[in-house]
Design an enzyme around this catalytic site. Structure first.
Site, mmCIF file in Angstrom:
data_model
loop_
_atom_site.group_PDB
_atom_site.id
_atom_site.type_symbol
_atom_site.label_atom_id
_atom_site.label_comp_id
_atom_site.label_asym_id
_atom_site.label_seq_id
_atom_site.Cartn_x
_atom_site.Cartn_y
_atom_site.Cartn_z
ATOM 1 N N TYR A 1 -7.025 -99.216 23.585
ATOM 2 C CA TYR A 1 -8.391 -99.735 23.692
ATOM 3 C C TYR A 1 -9.063 -99.281 24.987
ATOM 4 O O TYR A 1 -9.671 -100.073 25.695
ATOM 5 C CB TYR A 1 -8.426 -101.262 23.580
ATOM 6 C CG TYR A 1 -7.484 -101.837 22.548
ATOM 7 C CD1 TYR A 1 -7.492 -101.375 21.232
ATOM 8 C CD2 TYR A 1 -6.583 -102.840 22.879
ATOM 9 C CE1 TYR A 1 -6.626 -101.902 20.278
ATOM 10 C CE2 TYR A 1 -5.710 -103.374 21.932
ATOM 11 C CZ TYR A 1 -5.739 -102.900 20.629
ATOM 12 O OH TYR A 1 -4.869 -103.417 19.694
ATOM 13 N N HIS A 2 -8.974 -97.977 25.277
ATOM 14 C CA HIS A 2 -9.557 -97.431 26.499
ATOM 15 C C HIS A 2 -10.563 -96.310 26.212
ATOM 16 O O HIS A 2 -10.486 -95.246 26.830
ATOM 17 C CB HIS A 2 -8.464 -96.875 27.416
ATOM 18 C CG HIS A 2 -7.540 -97.899 27.979
ATOM 19 N ND1 HIS A 2 -6.350 -97.569 28.609
ATOM 20 C CD2 HIS A 2 -7.625 -99.252 28.023
ATOM 21 C CE1 HIS A 2 -5.745 -98.678 28.999
ATOM 22 N NE2 HIS A 2 -6.495 -99.714 28.648
ATOM 23 N N PRO A 3 -11.523 -96.486 25.312
ATOM 24 C CA PRO A 3 -12.479 -95.403 25.065
ATOM 25 C C PRO A 3 -13.374 -95.165 26.277
ATOM 26 O O PRO A 3 -13.872 -96.106 26.897
ATOM 27 C CB PRO A 3 -13.285 -95.899 23.864
ATOM 28 C CG PRO A 3 -13.182 -97.395 23.925
ATOM 29 C CD PRO A 3 -11.817 -97.671 24.481
#
Length: 540
Positions: free
Chosen positions: A474-476
């Site tokens: 969850y690191h866009p």
């Protein structure tokens, strides 16, 4: 202007779009001047769900449409044609209200690289003061940490034997101990710190926004969905948004600042006619400004999950036993300690997939539990999870709107494992994980490798396992990248190239993803952006 767009909400000096990790910081810092009028627009709701504030509550808030946008990637050939769920916060605090609370800044070299790419002011020594400005470090002040900021950073309030064994095992493989991943060096093994205080989450909303809401010059609107940026020629003049069933206009005298994240910010720009002309034309949006890099350069951390069954008791046993589960709740209620204070992981490792590398290129997140998916319950046996990700992937994706309708989710093409180097690192990372599991401290208590399983042995098989058993962390980032080249969207002061009165300040401006978790860097970006805006205001 149509009859549906003629309600003027008001006029402000600054409009901040998105009350997430960076947006809450901007709202606080800009409204410190009582003469400056700030409007903060948040498409999500209030952060009054109690699970937001209990650290382990991300099991309840992720994939919950009330608090999560519930994005999904397009089917991705690099991960066996799968679609991955991409949680993003749909609530005050944004993803800082849903995330795993892990406080990691990245490597010094990350920021020096940003500066070397032509982004003046973004070297490590120049961004360090902003990390310290935000922080209230429970361990005290030193050269790398501050104590006067609103963001509470503290040690974990949970320890388990299997996690201690993992730390020892990593050290037995030659990985050094590191008590502070945000200090002089990142490399090593140790326990995470978390954005929490006395057993409660410290989101960006709680740290920065809540105190600022007392100021009469700050206006917050929740459930206010931004439709587009208002443009007069090449000047941003305000925002069109939906609020209480009506289309509203908010005018701005100084600047619009997008802080809607790596998905939301490029989507708003594209819906406003700022982007690549042929793409905009294909979805029925008039091109108002050519900026081909909008939505491009997407980067994310892909983690390969390894699950080991163990004879050592883990949190699976506590959660699956009714009386122990009751005790977990009582412990938290009475002392704000125990499993309900669990961050997304306990143990962190930064190390190298190959010995000849200059700096760490992989990161482990070790959890003293295991599950197939968050929210679906833990496994009915004792096990722990050791996820490993490549810190600086070479693969690049894109975010593109598929409709002029701002409510329509954009296409997310992550393109995981599309670069040959990323495939090599994935294979080597699994080998490092197995070396740790074979170390003296862990080997006697490991019963078997549940995921992916020992049937995966050759490099080709390990790559297959990486494609089948990987998930996003969850690191866009990086979809409105900072720089001076033809694909850059903002300059080093975060001003959108070619448009006056418009900036972007969130994780989307990272030219290259940081080597670690992205929440602390996003807050730093908000701090630095606020200072630059104030400097430019004084200059004007």
């Amino acid at each position: 202007m149509s009859m549906y767009q003629n309600q003027v909400f008001g006029e402000f000096d600054y409009i901040v779009v998105g009350a997430g990790s960076a947006g809450c910081v901007l709202a606080n810092r800009l409204s410190e001047d009582p003469h400056i009028r700030v409007l903060l627009l948040e498409a999500g709701g209030q952060d009054n769900n109690p699970w937001i504030h209990i650290p382990v509550g991300y099991f309840k808030t992720m994939h919950n449409p009330a608090t999560d946008w519930c994005y999904q990637t397009d089917p991705d050939e690099g991960i066996d044609g799968r679609r991955l769920q991409w949680p993003r916060g749909k609530v005050l605090g944004g993803s800082s209200s849903l995330n795993g609370l892990l406080y990691i800044r990245g490597q010094h070299q990350d920021y020096d690289h940003w500066a070397a790419l032509g982004n003046d002011g973004w070297s490590y020594q120049e961004v360090l003061p902003y990390f310290k400005k935000s922080e209230c470090q429970s361990r005290g002040k030193n050269d790398y940490h501050g104590v006067n900021g609103p963001l509470k950073v503290s040690d974990l309030r949970l320890r388990r034997e299997i996690a201690d064994r993992f730390v020892t095992a990593a050290r037995q493989t030659g990985i050094p101990a590191n008590p502070d991943f945000n200090g002089a060096e990142q490399e090593g093994v140790g326990y995470f710190q978390q954005t929490a205080y006395k057993g409660l989450r410290c989101s960006s909303a709680k740290a920065f926004l809540r105190p600022a809401l007392k100021r009469p010059n700050l206006t917050l609107l929740t459930h206010a969905h931004t439709r587009r940026i208002l443009l007069e020629g090449k000047q941003a003049t305000g925002i069109e948004f939906e609020y209480k069933g009506k289309r509203q206009l908010a005018r701005v005298t100084r600047e619009v600042i997008l802080s809607a994240g790596a998905i939301g910010s490029p989507q708003i720009l594209q819906c406003s006619g700022i982007g690549e002309p042929s793409h905009l034309a294909s979805v029925g949006v008039e091109c108002r400004h050519v900026l081909p890099g909008v939505g491009e350069n997407l980067q994310d951390h892909l983690q390969i999950r390894l699950v080991f069954r163990t004879s050592c008791k883990t949190l699976n046993d506590e959660v699956n036993h009714p009386l122990k589960k009751l005790g977990v709740g009582m412990q938290y209620a009475l002392s704000r300690t125990g499993p309900l204070t669990l961050a997304a992981s306990q143990v962190c490792v930064f190390t190298r997939s190959r010995e000849d590398l200059e700096r760490p290129d992989i990161q482990f997140h070790m959890q003293p539990l295991s599950a197939d998916k968050p929210g679906e319950g833990v496994h009915p046996f004792s096990a722990f999870t050791a996820s490993v990700c490549q810190l600086r992937p070479h693969s690049r994706g894109r975010i593109r709107i598929i409709s002029a309708d701002p409510h329509q989710y954009p296409s997310i093409q992550a393109n995981y494992l599309s670069a040959e180097e990323d495939c090599r690192v994935a294979v080597d990372a699994i080998k490092v994980a197995r070396r740790i599991a074979e170390a003296e401290a862990l080997k006697p208590v490991i019963l078997d490798e549940h995921v992916p399983g020992r049937q995966y042995q050759s490099d080709e098989q390990l790559l297959e396992a990486a494609r089948k058993f990987s998930q996003t962390i969850y690191h866009p980032t990086s979809t409105c990248k900072m720089g001076q080249d033809d694909m850059a969207v903002v300059d080093s002061r975060l001003k959108v190239h070619g448009i006056e009165g418009l900036r972007v300040a969130d994780a989307s401006i990272m030219p290259v993803i940081v080597s670690g978790n992205t929440n602390a860097p996003s807050i730093m970006i908000g701090e630095k952006a606020a200072d630059m805006i104030k400097e430019d205001q004084r200059h004007d």
